[in-house]
Motif scaffolding. Sequence first.
Motif, PDB file in Angstrom:
ATOM      1  N   PHE A  32     -82.953 -74.261  77.819  1.00  9.20           N
ATOM      2  CA  PHE A  32     -82.249 -74.482  79.090  1.00  9.20           C
ATOM      3  C   PHE A  32     -82.401 -73.190  79.883  1.00  9.20           C
ATOM      4  N   LEU A  33     -83.345 -73.177  80.837  1.00  7.11           N
ATOM      5  CA  LEU A  33     -83.656 -71.988  81.616  1.00  7.11           C
ATOM      6  C   LEU A  33     -83.093 -72.159  83.020  1.00  7.11           C
ATOM      7  N   VAL A  34     -82.263 -71.222  83.444  1.00  9.62           N
ATOM      8  CA  VAL A  34     -81.659 -71.281  84.774  1.00  9.62           C
ATOM      9  C   VAL A  34     -82.377 -70.314  85.702  1.00  9.62           C
ATOM     10  N   VAL A  35     -82.831 -70.831  86.849  1.00 10.86           N
ATOM     11  CA  VAL A  35     -83.445 -70.004  87.892  1.00 10.86           C
ATOM     12  C   VAL A  35     -82.364 -69.783  88.948  1.00 10.86           C
ATOM     13  N   ALA A  36     -81.934 -68.535  89.106  1.00  8.89           N
ATOM     14  CA  ALA A  36     -80.767 -68.241  89.938  1.00  8.89           C
ATOM     15  C   ALA A  36     -81.100 -67.232  91.017  1.00  8.89           C
ATOM     16  N   GLY A  37     -80.379 -67.341  92.128  1.00 10.69           N
ATOM     17  CA  GLY A  37     -80.552 -66.406  93.231  1.00 10.69           C
ATOM     18  C   GLY A  37     -79.965 -66.993  94.493  1.00 10.69           C
ATOM     19  N   PRO A  38     -79.836 -66.195  95.540  1.00  4.33           N
ATOM     20  CA  PRO A  38     -79.240 -66.676  96.790  1.00  4.33           C
ATOM     21  C   PRO A  38     -80.137 -67.680  97.493  1.00  4.33           C
ATOM     22  N   SER A  39     -79.577 -68.365  98.476  1.00  2.00           N
ATOM     23  CA  SER A  39     -80.340 -69.327  99.262  1.00  2.00           C
ATOM     24  C   SER A  39     -81.565 -68.652  99.864  1.00  2.00           C
ATOM     25  N   GLY A  40     -82.726 -69.313  99.743  1.00  2.00           N
ATOM     26  CA  GLY A  40     -83.955 -68.780 100.311  1.00  2.00           C
ATOM     27  C   GLY A  40     -84.724 -67.849  99.400  1.00  2.00           C
ATOM     28  N   CYS A  41     -84.288 -67.712  98.137  1.00  2.00           N
ATOM     29  CA  CYS A  41     -84.959 -66.767  97.231  1.00  2.00           C
ATOM     30  C   CYS A  41     -86.228 -67.340  96.617  1.00  2.00           C
ATOM     31  N   GLY A  42     -86.436 -68.667  96.725  1.00  2.00           N
ATOM     32  CA  GLY A  42     -87.655 -69.276  96.204  1.00  2.00           C
ATOM     33  C   GLY A  42     -87.462 -70.160  94.984  1.00  2.00           C
ATOM     34  N   LYS A  43     -86.211 -70.302  94.508  1.00  2.00           N
ATOM     35  CA  LYS A  43     -85.988 -71.046  93.271  1.00  2.00           C
ATOM     36  C   LYS A  43     -86.327 -72.536  93.403  1.00  2.00           C
ATOM     37  N   SER A  44     -85.951 -73.155  94.531  1.00  2.00           N
ATOM     38  CA  SER A  44     -86.258 -74.579  94.721  1.00  2.00           C
ATOM     39  C   SER A  44     -87.762 -74.808  94.854  1.00  2.00           C
ATOM     40  N   THR A  45     -88.439 -73.899  95.559  1.00  2.00           N
ATOM     41  CA  THR A  45     -89.890 -74.006  95.697  1.00  2.00           C
ATOM     42  C   THR A  45     -90.556 -73.903  94.333  1.00  2.00           C
ATOM     43  N   LEU A  46     -90.039 -73.036  93.484  1.00  2.00           N
ATOM     44  CA  LEU A  46     -90.593 -72.874  92.142  1.00  2.00           C
ATOM     45  C   LEU A  46     -90.515 -74.183  91.360  1.00  2.00           C
ATOM     46  N   LEU A  47     -89.368 -74.871  91.433  1.00  2.00           N
ATOM     47  CA  LEU A  47     -89.225 -76.144  90.730  1.00  2.00           C
ATOM     48  C   LEU A  47     -90.134 -77.213  91.329  1.00  2.00           C
ATOM     49  N   ARG A  48     -90.272 -77.207  92.646  1.00  2.00           N
ATOM     50  CA  ARG A  48     -91.137 -78.189  93.299  1.00  2.00           C
ATOM     51  C   ARG A  48     -92.608 -77.959  92.947  1.00  2.00           C
ATOM     52  N   ILE A  49     -92.981 -76.710  92.723  1.00  2.00           N
ATOM     53  CA  ILE A  49     -94.350 -76.408  92.290  1.00  2.00           C
ATOM     54  C   ILE A  49     -94.587 -76.964  90.885  1.00  2.00           C
ATOM     55  N   ILE A  50     -93.612 -76.796  89.998  1.00  2.00           N
ATOM     56  CA  ILE A  50     -93.735 -77.339  88.644  1.00  2.00           C
ATOM     57  C   ILE A  50     -93.845 -78.853  88.684  1.00  2.00           C
ATOM     58  N   ALA A  51     -93.053 -79.480  89.567  1.00  2.00           N
ATOM     59  CA  ALA A  51     -93.056 -80.946  89.674  1.00  2.00           C
ATOM     60  C   ALA A  51     -94.315 -81.484  90.335  1.00  2.00           C
ATOM     61  N   GLY A  52     -95.062 -80.635  91.026  1.00  2.00           N
ATOM     62  CA  GLY A  52     -96.256 -81.092  91.730  1.00  2.00           C
ATOM     63  C   GLY A  52     -95.988 -81.517  93.153  1.00  2.00           C
ATOM     64  N   LEU A  53     -94.783 -81.234  93.649  1.00  2.00           N
ATOM     65  CA  LEU A  53     -94.429 -81.593  95.023  1.00  2.00           C
ATOM     66  C   LEU A  53     -94.897 -80.534  96.016  1.00  2.00           C
TER      67      LEU A  53
END
Length: 370
Positions: A32-53
């Motif tokens: 269970f790996l948590v990617v944490a940081g303030p809004s705009g830090c890139g965490k959502s983009t990182l997950l979308r890259i893994i998903a192929g989005l």
Amino acid sequence: MANVSLRHVSKTFKSGVTAVRDCTVEANDGEFLVVAGPSGCGKSTLLRIIAGLETPDEGEIYIADTMVNLLSPQERDVAMVLPNHALYPELSVRENMAFSLKMHRIPEEEVERHVQETAEILKMETLLDRKPSTLTTSQQQLVALARAMVRGRKVLLLDEPFANLDRKLRAQMWKELRALHKRLGLTVLYATENQEEAMALGNRLVVMKEGFVQQVGTPEELYHSPVNQFVAGFLGDPPMNAINVKVGDGGADYTFAFGKNTVRMPKEWDKLGALQEYLGKNVILGIRPQDVHDDPALVETLPNGMVDAEVEVMEPVGREFYLYLTCSGHSVTASVDADAMRQSGEQIKVAFDMEKIYLFDGDTEHTIWR
């Protein structure tokens, strides 16, 4: 299940915004790996890259040791849950869960089996025939989670799934999600800007800032041994106090002066001599609120950390109080017991526990001493 590995991944959007910069990180099989940081830090983009989005400009993505850069989202065998449930309002919970399975032409009997098994795992059998509009916000998010899980994917990506829930419901969902992870052994990557959520959920944390990975480690490692001021300030509630101080030579001690206050630390603690090059220079002294004390008896036992302070506000929080102070023009927060009530404007002495301070380079923000 599967491990997920990102190697030197970068992503810049057409707008010119670089969301992820040279990211190398790995989620182990079943972690269970948590990617944490303030809004705009890139965490959502990182997950979308893994998903192929999203497609990275540079770098490689591996799932179960297979490079997936050229695979479509459907071929990557991952599931993703977003903050907005995006449920089909006209369909029942059962139909929402079955929708993607039917789109892939899976036989009806197998669809029903998958739906029923997932509902039992999540203890939501009683919701199957209800419409989303009749569910609470937490129940709707549970359905979104069930819909993602129903196909038995290798990796589950959760992008701030509980952001819209209140504190009590979030805590309940954290507990259920951790139990689910332990039971199924899923590989989970979870993005959040809530440091409390990150500390509660993650086997390990990836802390990001402005697209860069700042530090990776267990919650305890990052809390007690942050590599820089940003990580130290991000983890902890209330956040760590940061005070601009000038380093001096007090004989057997280093001195740290700010305004009319000076605190001291024995030089023998600095076994590597890291502070020698900072003599006469300014650094940032970090001290967590729970290590700032106002009890007179305790303050007297900590003369090296004693400072003058003025009370601004005293805020009750559960069984303790947050004491907001001004010390030589610096705002300082103390987490204290409710034994002594303080009044706004009151002049008091508080003490920093000098064994618990952190020192950061004023320019680079890197940790100098802990």
